[in-house]
Design a protein around this motif. Structure first.
Motif, PDB file in Angstrom:
ATOM      1  N   THR A 119       2.963  12.926 -22.362  1.00  0.00           N
ATOM      2  CA  THR A 119       2.433  11.936 -21.437  1.00  0.00           C
ATOM      3  C   THR A 119       0.946  11.742 -21.711  1.00  0.00           C
ATOM      4  N   VAL A 120       0.536  10.501 -21.962  1.00  0.00           N
ATOM      5  CA  VAL A 120      -0.869  10.180 -22.210  1.00  0.00           C
ATOM      6  C   VAL A 120      -1.482   9.664 -20.914  1.00  0.00           C
ATOM      7  N   VAL A 121      -2.524  10.345 -20.468  1.00  0.00           N
ATOM      8  CA  VAL A 121      -3.165  10.038 -19.186  1.00  0.00           C
ATOM      9  C   VAL A 121      -4.541   9.425 -19.434  1.00  0.00           C
ATOM     10  N   LEU A 122      -4.813   8.338 -18.750  1.00  0.00           N
ATOM     11  CA  LEU A 122      -6.126   7.693 -18.826  1.00  0.00           C
ATOM     12  C   LEU A 122      -7.204   8.669 -18.353  1.00  0.00           C
ATOM     13  N   SER A 123      -8.393   8.533 -18.868  1.00  0.00           N
ATOM     14  CA  SER A 123      -9.520   9.298 -18.346  1.00  0.00           C
ATOM     15  C   SER A 123      -9.594   9.144 -16.828  1.00  0.00           C
ATOM     16  N   GLY A 124      -9.875  10.234 -16.128  1.00  0.00           N
ATOM     17  CA  GLY A 124     -10.115  10.123 -14.697  1.00  0.00           C
ATOM     18  C   GLY A 124     -11.374   9.307 -14.452  1.00  0.00           C
ATOM     19  N   LEU A 125     -11.259   8.206 -13.736  1.00  0.00           N
ATOM     20  CA  LEU A 125     -12.380   7.296 -13.520  1.00  0.00           C
ATOM     21  C   LEU A 125     -12.990   7.530 -12.147  1.00  0.00           C
ATOM     22  N   ASP A 126     -14.319   7.622 -12.104  1.00  0.00           N
ATOM     23  CA  ASP A 126     -15.051   7.731 -10.840  1.00  0.00           C
ATOM     24  C   ASP A 126     -15.242   6.354 -10.226  1.00  0.00           C
ATOM     25  N   GLU A 127     -15.338   6.309  -8.895  1.00  0.00           N
ATOM     26  CA  GLU A 127     -15.597   5.017  -8.266  1.00  0.00           C
ATOM     27  C   GLU A 127     -16.983   4.506  -8.638  1.00  0.00           C
ATOM     28  N   PHE A 128     -17.958   5.417  -8.636  1.00  0.00           N
ATOM     29  CA  PHE A 128     -19.326   5.035  -8.977  1.00  0.00           C
ATOM     30  C   PHE A 128     -19.842   5.966 -10.070  1.00  0.00           C
ATOM     31  N   PRO A 129     -20.578   5.447 -11.060  1.00  0.00           N
ATOM     32  CA  PRO A 129     -21.044   6.286 -12.172  1.00  0.00           C
ATOM     33  C   PRO A 129     -22.100   7.277 -11.721  1.00  0.00           C
ATOM     34  N   GLY A 130     -22.133   8.424 -12.408  1.00  0.00           N
ATOM     35  CA  GLY A 130     -23.151   9.423 -12.119  1.00  0.00           C
ATOM     36  C   GLY A 130     -24.465   9.144 -12.814  1.00  0.00           C
ATOM     37  N   GLU A 131     -24.435   8.296 -13.826  1.00  0.00           N
ATOM     38  CA  GLU A 131     -25.636   7.949 -14.584  1.00  0.00           C
ATOM     39  C   GLU A 131     -25.846   6.441 -14.537  1.00  0.00           C
ATOM     40  N   ASP A 165     -15.928  11.399   2.511  1.00  0.00           N
ATOM     41  CA  ASP A 165     -14.957  11.790   3.524  1.00  0.00           C
ATOM     42  C   ASP A 165     -13.561  11.344   3.085  1.00  0.00           C
ATOM     43  N   PRO A 166     -12.514  11.730   3.813  1.00  0.00           N
ATOM     44  CA  PRO A 166     -11.158  11.367   3.396  1.00  0.00           C
ATOM     45  C   PRO A 166     -10.914   9.866   3.292  1.00  0.00           C
ATOM     46  N   ALA A 167     -11.517   9.083   4.175  1.00  0.00           N
ATOM     47  CA  ALA A 167     -11.349   7.637   4.089  1.00  0.00           C
ATOM     48  C   ALA A 167     -11.918   7.108   2.777  1.00  0.00           C
ATOM     49  N   GLY A 168     -13.041   7.665   2.357  1.00  0.00           N
ATOM     50  CA  GLY A 168     -13.637   7.251   1.095  1.00  0.00           C
ATOM     51  C   GLY A 168     -12.780   7.639  -0.094  1.00  0.00           C
ATOM     52  N   ALA A 169     -12.133   8.808  -0.021  1.00  0.00           N
ATOM     53  CA  ALA A 169     -11.246   9.233  -1.104  1.00  0.00           C
ATOM     54  C   ALA A 169     -10.066   8.273  -1.232  1.00  0.00           C
ATOM     55  N   ALA A 170      -9.491   7.877  -0.095  1.00  0.00           N
ATOM     56  CA  ALA A 170      -8.382   6.922  -0.124  1.00  0.00           C
ATOM     57  C   ALA A 170      -8.833   5.571  -0.678  1.00  0.00           C
ATOM     58  N   MET A 195     -10.379  15.894  -7.342  1.00  0.00           N
ATOM     59  CA  MET A 195     -10.992  15.560  -6.060  1.00  0.00           C
ATOM     60  C   MET A 195     -11.341  16.865  -5.371  1.00  0.00           C
ATOM     61  N   SER A 196     -12.308  16.830  -4.482  1.00  0.00           N
ATOM     62  CA  SER A 196     -12.658  18.023  -3.700  1.00  0.00           C
ATOM     63  C   SER A 196     -13.885  17.716  -2.860  1.00  0.00           C
ATOM     64  N   TRP A 197     -14.194  18.679  -1.998  1.00  0.00           N
ATOM     65  CA  TRP A 197     -15.482  18.714  -1.307  1.00  0.00           C
ATOM     66  C   TRP A 197     -16.101  20.067  -1.541  1.00  0.00           C
TER      67      TRP A 197
END
Length: 270
Positions: A119-131, A165-170, A195-197
């Motif tokens: 199974t080929v999985v796409l890179s995990g993409l962040d909602e907003f870039p860190g850089e 928060d959880p709403a943001g994760a969703a 994902m995590s806090w």
């Protein structure tokens, strides 16, 4: 190639009944001149693809490796994720959808050639870039779908659902699925591969108390279970299992080494 550590990891995981997700991120210094950099090209890419082919063949379900691991039930499913947070700007400086789509197609061909069942999985993409050189999830994923052949080069889409928060994760899942629907790709599975806090380190939007970490995990995973059909969500992974001493891995202290479900000494958080 030194397989000592991944062999041990794969064997232990399989014995405990886990499937395996290997993340292909970074190229060895002897092949590419540095570990974390834009993925290799030219002769370095040839070396990198040879390594990937060897790794995939080693852990394929039909590999003789598994015959030498006592106590393993039916061979685990093995998946391969191509790069980490590629749109974030850290692990791939100045990313572009065109460059990643090309690299993904090359690696997918290598992976499937070594193990057609992988199974080929796409890179995990962040909602907003860190850089500042990165790109937001919506813009980057939309750009990927505009690349010829992109849909044929992977099996599973992936996001990293870090949020305050959880709403943001969703919301991260909503953003990804909206793009996938707009591009006519709504039947493809979506995984949350991180994902995590956090519960320590310098102040950060993702840092909470241990009790709130407990509450947020339950709230977010209850939501993801309840709405999994809406997102075609198949897997959600918490990163990471245990807190890490940043000095032991050569990092400055930051939130990402305190997001374990276990403390550094192995004791359980709530």
């Amino acid at each position: 190639y030194d397989w000592t550590y991944p062999d041990s990891l794969a064997a232990d995981a399989a014995r405990d009944g886990y499937d395996l997700l290997f993340a292909l991120n970074g190229c060895a210094a002897w092949a590419c001149g540095g570990v974390t950099q834009t993925p290799p090209v030219g002769a370095a890419l040839t070396k990198y693809r040879a390594f990937v082919a060897a790794a995939v063949a080693r852990y394929a379900p039909t590999s003789s490796f598994w015959a030498g691991v006592p106590g393993v039930p039916p061979t685990p499913q093995v998946s391969w994720q191509v790069w980490n947070e590629v749109n974030g700007g850290t692990d791939w400086p100045n990313p572009t959808p065109a460059a990643y789509a090309t690299f993904l197609a090359q690696l997918s061909q290598t992976i499937k050639g070594a193990d057609p069942s992988a199974t080929v999985v796409l890179s995990g993409l962040d909602e907003f870039p860190g850089e500042s050189t990165g790109m937001p999830l919506k813009e980057f994923l939309t750009g990927l779908y505009q690349q010829p052949g992109f849909k044929d080069s992977f099996d599973v889409a992936a996001v990293h659902a870090y949020a305050a928060d959880p709403a943001g994760a969703a919301h991260v899942l909503d953003v990804a699925r909206r793009v996938m629907f707009e591009q006519g790709d709504q039947t493809r599975p979506l995984w949350v591969t991180e994902m995590s806090w956090s519960t320590g380190g310098p102040p950060h939007p993702f840092t909470v108390t241990e009790d709130l970490q407990n509450q947020y995990l339950a709230q977010s995973w209850d939501k993801m279970l309840a709405c999994r059909d809406r997102w075609n969500l198949k897997h959600v992974l918490w990163f990471a299992l245990q807190d890490v001493d940043p000095l032991s891995v050569g990092l400055p202290d930051y939130w990402g080494v305190h997001n374990g479900l276990l403390r550094q000494d192995g004791s359980a958080k709530p």
